[in-house]
Design a protein around this motif. Structure first.
Motif, PDB file in Angstrom:
ATOM      1  N   VAL A 149       0.873  -1.177   0.000  1.00  0.00           N
ATOM      2  CA  VAL A 149       0.000   0.000   0.000  1.00  0.00           C
ATOM      3  C   VAL A 149       0.907   1.223   0.000  1.00  0.00           C
ATOM      4  O   VAL A 149       1.736   1.379   0.904  1.00  0.00           O
ATOM      5  CB  VAL A 149      -0.937   0.005   1.221  1.00  0.00           C
ATOM      6  CG1 VAL A 149      -1.584   1.378   1.393  1.00  0.00           C
ATOM      7  CG2 VAL A 149      -2.005  -1.070   1.082  1.00  0.00           C
ATOM      8  N   LEU A 150       0.788   2.058  -1.020  1.00  0.00           N
ATOM      9  CA  LEU A 150       1.615   3.259  -1.124  1.00  0.00           C
ATOM     10  C   LEU A 150       0.837   4.426  -0.515  1.00  0.00           C
ATOM     11  O   LEU A 150      -0.207   4.838  -1.042  1.00  0.00           O
ATOM     12  CB  LEU A 150       1.967   3.532  -2.579  1.00  0.00           C
ATOM     13  CG  LEU A 150       3.155   4.465  -2.907  1.00  0.00           C
ATOM     14  CD1 LEU A 150       2.886   5.908  -2.546  1.00  0.00           C
ATOM     15  CD2 LEU A 150       4.418   3.976  -2.226  1.00  0.00           C
ATOM     16  N   LEU A 151       1.342   4.953   0.589  1.00  0.00           N
ATOM     17  CA  LEU A 151       0.697   6.077   1.268  1.00  0.00           C
ATOM     18  C   LEU A 151       1.380   7.368   0.830  1.00  0.00           C
ATOM     19  O   LEU A 151       2.496   7.667   1.255  1.00  0.00           O
ATOM     20  CB  LEU A 151       0.799   5.897   2.786  1.00  0.00           C
ATOM     21  CG  LEU A 151       0.309   7.056   3.651  1.00  0.00           C
ATOM     22  CD1 LEU A 151      -1.136   7.410   3.341  1.00  0.00           C
ATOM     23  CD2 LEU A 151       0.486   6.723   5.130  1.00  0.00           C
ATOM     24  N   LEU A 152       0.723   8.129  -0.021  1.00  0.00           N
ATOM     25  CA  LEU A 152       1.266   9.381  -0.547  1.00  0.00           C
ATOM     26  C   LEU A 152       0.681  10.550   0.243  1.00  0.00           C
ATOM     27  O   LEU A 152      -0.526  10.803   0.196  1.00  0.00           O
ATOM     28  CB  LEU A 152       0.922   9.519  -2.030  1.00  0.00           C
ATOM     29  CG  LEU A 152       1.452  10.766  -2.743  1.00  0.00           C
ATOM     30  CD1 LEU A 152       2.976  10.729  -2.835  1.00  0.00           C
ATOM     31  CD2 LEU A 152       0.834  10.889  -4.137  1.00  0.00           C
ATOM     32  N   LEU A 153       1.538  11.265   0.963  1.00  0.00           N
ATOM     33  CA  LEU A 153       1.090  12.388   1.784  1.00  0.00           C
ATOM     34  C   LEU A 153       1.290  13.704   1.045  1.00  0.00           C
ATOM     35  O   LEU A 153       2.348  13.936   0.456  1.00  0.00           O
ATOM     36  CB  LEU A 153       1.863  12.426   3.102  1.00  0.00           C
ATOM     37  CG  LEU A 153       1.770  11.171   3.974  1.00  0.00           C
ATOM     38  CD1 LEU A 153       2.443  11.413   5.320  1.00  0.00           C
ATOM     39  CD2 LEU A 153       0.334  10.731   4.171  1.00  0.00           C
ATOM     40  N   PRO A 154       0.289  14.587   1.055  1.00  0.00           N
ATOM     41  CA  PRO A 154       0.384  15.865   0.333  1.00  0.00           C
ATOM     42  C   PRO A 154       1.158  16.932   1.089  1.00  0.00           C
ATOM     43  O   PRO A 154       1.373  16.845   2.298  1.00  0.00           O
ATOM     44  CB  PRO A 154      -1.085  16.260   0.164  1.00  0.00           C
ATOM     45  CG  PRO A 154      -1.782  15.632   1.324  1.00  0.00           C
ATOM     46  CD  PRO A 154      -1.051  14.352   1.610  1.00  0.00           C
ATOM     47  N   ASP A 155       1.540  17.960   0.350  1.00  0.00           N
ATOM     48  CA  ASP A 155       2.335  19.067   0.871  1.00  0.00           C
ATOM     49  C   ASP A 155       1.473  20.024   1.697  1.00  0.00           C
ATOM     50  O   ASP A 155       0.296  20.260   1.387  1.00  0.00           O
ATOM     51  CB  ASP A 155       2.957  19.816  -0.309  1.00  0.00           C
ATOM     52  CG  ASP A 155       4.041  20.786   0.095  1.00  0.00           C
ATOM     53  OD1 ASP A 155       4.339  20.892   1.295  1.00  0.00           O
ATOM     54  OD2 ASP A 155       4.598  21.448  -0.800  1.00  0.00           O
ATOM     55  N   LYS A 156       2.061  20.584   2.726  1.00  0.00           N
ATOM     56  CA  LYS A 156       1.388  21.559   3.591  1.00  0.00           C
ATOM     57  C   LYS A 156       0.906  22.781   2.808  1.00  0.00           C
ATOM     58  O   LYS A 156      -0.164  23.339   3.100  1.00  0.00           O
ATOM     59  CB  LYS A 156       2.355  21.990   4.694  1.00  0.00           C
ATOM     60  CG  LYS A 156       1.839  23.044   5.661  1.00  0.00           C
ATOM     61  CD  LYS A 156       2.890  23.354   6.732  1.00  0.00           C
ATOM     62  CE  LYS A 156       2.422  24.411   7.719  1.00  0.00           C
ATOM     63  NZ  LYS A 156       3.415  24.658   8.796  1.00  0.00           N
TER      64      LYS A 156
END
Length: 344
Positions: free
Chosen positions: A93-100
């Protein structure tokens, strides 16, 4: 029972201000050298962007350009890892977190604007991941719902997310895990029990690391919401974890993500993470080469990556900590060796 274990950089599940400050100090040592080099290579860009109303942003990501070629290269590399894991009966599972900056663009200084291309960067990466059949979900949308509800997504003077954001992401992760693996090993009741919420007042990491004492006083401390360790929760759990999370400091216990994920799945979750500029490639490699992996291979591996740096591969010299950098071929050979797969 605990339901949560950590295989690297163990911090107690009862977060305290002292541990938060320890994290900031460790992060400072690991970030400064590499980020100073990055700034020198990018026309002296500041390490921290001082926005409006005391808001701070990391200054080492581009707000203007998108490295599509680097994104494409790394999507292909992640797809190869997914295939190698499948050969070991492990789902990725690839967890891609977005930029602030996506959530607080209006708090940036007037001379800093998020370009149209960067505004679409998260969606671009997610689309490429999904076209490659890499299991992932739209965390940007999940965090937008948090923002729309009136809650903060990131702390004002910190790189890191709030408990509300971590909880929403844990829910999205748990939902996706149930899709890729309908039945997790282990027994019900072995997930992490969630403790009561508490408040802590301190400086964020961007303020603590990069601002002068006078500048810190100007931006001020802020209030962090963290969960106490539940009374029924021990420090270790003997039950093997069917889910493992590997990533950087966003997924550390202090901000609540792994405990919430374990609670939602009702199963133990193991974790390895490091603060600073280590990068996702070495963190995955360290786990796959660890005794913990050899002794208990998980059913699902959650690999956390960060949108602004997704284009940076294992060989991104001058961008990762020097000890983390290696040729792509070296990295892939070590991964396949750790997994017992044929060489690529």
């Amino acid at each position: 029972m605990n339901g949560f274990t950590s295989t690297d950089n163990v911090f107690p599940l009862r977060p305290t201000r002292r541990h938060a400050l320890q994290l900031a100090g460790a992060a400072a040592a690991m970030i400064l050298t590499t980020r100073l080099a990055w700034a020198q290579n990018n026309n002296g860009s500041s390490l921290v962007i001082k926005g409006k109303d005391g808001w701070l942003f990391a200054g080492w990501g581009s707000l203007a350009q998108v490295d599509t070629a680097g994104i494409d290269r790394n999507v292909q590399l992640v797809a190869r890892v997914q295939q190698w894991l499948k050969e070991q009966n492990i789902e990725l599972v690839l967890l891609l977190l977005p930029d602030k900056a996506h959530f607080y663009a209006d708090r940036l200084p007037d001379d800093k604007k998020v370009s149209a291309a960067v505004q679409q960067r998260y969606a671009l990466i997610l689309d490429k991941l999904q076209r490659a059949n890499i299991a992932s979900f739209d965390d940007f949308a999940a965090l937008k719902k948090v923002s729309t509800s009136g809650a903060e997504v990131f702390y004002r003077t910190d790189q890191h997310w709030t408990l509300d954001a971590a909880d929403a992401t844990a829910q999205g992760t748990a939902d996706l895990i149930r899709k890729v693996k309908s039945q997790l090993a282990g027994n019900a009741g072995t997930g992490t029990p969630l403790g009561a919420l508490t408040k802590e007042r301190r400086y964020g990491d961007l303020a603590e690391i990069f601002l002068s004492p006078d500048e810190k006083k100007q931006v001020g401390r802020e209030v962090y919401t963290v969960r106490k360790q539940a009374e029924a929760q021990g420090l270790l759990d003997d039950a093997p974890a069917p889910v493992h999370v590997t990533g950087h400091s966003m997924v550390q216990p202090y901000f609540g993500y792994p405990q919430k994920l374990s609670n939602l799945l009702d199963r133990p979750v193991s974790l390895n993470w490091k603060p600073g500029n280590i990068g996702p490639w070495v963190m995955l490699l360290e786990y796959l080469e660890s005794p913990a992996f050899k002794q208990n291979k998980p059913q699902v591996l959650v690999w956390q990556m960060f949108e602004p740096s997704f284009n940076q591969g294992p060989d991104a010299a001058g961008l990762w900590d020097n000890a983390s950098i290696m040729p792509v071929n070296t990295w892939t050979q070590r991964v396949t060796q750790a997994l017992g797969s044929a060489k690529p």
